[in-house]
Design a protein around this motif. Sequence first.
Motif, PDB file in Angstrom:
ATOM      1  N   THR A  83      -3.239  15.376  44.218  1.00 60.83           N
ATOM      2  CA  THR A  83      -1.939  15.986  44.462  1.00 60.83           C
ATOM      3  C   THR A  83      -1.313  16.346  43.120  1.00 60.83           C
ATOM      4  OG1 THR A  83      -1.667  14.666  46.456  1.00 60.83           O
ATOM      5  CG2 THR A  83       0.326  15.648  45.521  1.00 60.83           C
ATOM      6  N   GLN A 103      12.339  19.967  47.518  1.00 65.85           N
ATOM      7  CA  GLN A 103      11.682  18.678  47.362  1.00 65.85           C
ATOM      8  C   GLN A 103      10.272  18.773  47.908  1.00 65.85           C
ATOM      9  OE1 GLN A 103      14.131  15.819  49.383  1.00 65.85           O
ATOM     10  NE2 GLN A 103      15.874  16.171  48.057  1.00 65.85           N
ATOM     11  N   VAL A 104       9.403  17.929  47.382  1.00 77.14           N
ATOM     12  CA  VAL A 104       8.021  17.863  47.845  1.00 77.14           C
ATOM     13  C   VAL A 104       7.793  16.485  48.433  1.00 77.14           C
ATOM     14  CG1 VAL A 104       5.606  17.888  47.116  1.00 77.14           C
ATOM     15  CG2 VAL A 104       7.238  19.491  46.095  1.00 77.14           C
ATOM     16  N   GLY A 105       7.130  16.413  49.574  1.00 83.83           N
ATOM     17  CA  GLY A 105       6.816  15.126  50.187  1.00 83.83           C
ATOM     18  C   GLY A 105       5.505  15.214  50.944  1.00 83.83           C
ATOM     19  N   LEU A 106       4.916  14.068  51.198  1.00 79.56           N
ATOM     20  CA  LEU A 106       3.676  13.987  51.966  1.00 79.56           C
ATOM     21  C   LEU A 106       3.946  13.142  53.204  1.00 79.56           C
ATOM     22  CD1 LEU A 106       1.270  13.247  48.990  1.00 79.56           C
ATOM     23  CD2 LEU A 106       1.683  15.447  50.085  1.00 79.56           C
ATOM     24  N   VAL A 107       3.533  13.645  54.351  1.00 84.50           N
ATOM     25  CA  VAL A 107       3.780  12.964  55.621  1.00 84.50           C
ATOM     26  C   VAL A 107       2.494  12.992  56.437  1.00 84.50           C
ATOM     27  CG1 VAL A 107       5.108  13.006  57.768  1.00 84.50           C
ATOM     28  CG2 VAL A 107       6.191  13.711  55.636  1.00 84.50           C
ATOM     29  N   TRP A 124      14.129  18.649  61.593  1.00 84.76           N
ATOM     30  CA  TRP A 124      13.026  19.565  61.291  1.00 84.76           C
ATOM     31  C   TRP A 124      13.345  20.940  61.869  1.00 84.76           C
ATOM     32  CZ3 TRP A 124       9.449  18.141  57.941  1.00 84.76           C
ATOM     33  CH2 TRP A 124       9.218  16.783  57.745  1.00 84.76           C
TER      34      TRP A 124
END
Length: 99
Positions: A91, A71-75, A18
């Motif tokens: 979303t 890229q798209v992500g959900l955390v 990160w």
Amino acid sequence: FEITLDGYATVYRFNGTWTSLVDDRAFAAIKQGVGAVNELRVVTKGPNATFYVNDQKFDAISDKTVPGTSQVGLVVEAPKNGHATFAFDDTVVHEAATN
């Protein structure tokens, strides 16, 4: 793009580790506390990205990462003690119309 229950926001890039792209800071548009509902939006165009919380601009960046690699992500992050409930609703990822 991350917000916290106590009203802070930041932007990171993940490429194996990160990296902070926008420093963590308080943002008044964030609805705080348990049960709060916030809308996050990211608008990109080329290397530029603008970040919004509840229709208020938080920040913008320019990132020269090679095109086509985004890229798209959900955390979510659960608390160390106790429990938490998270939900993602409505979303949407889409390409903007070109004029």
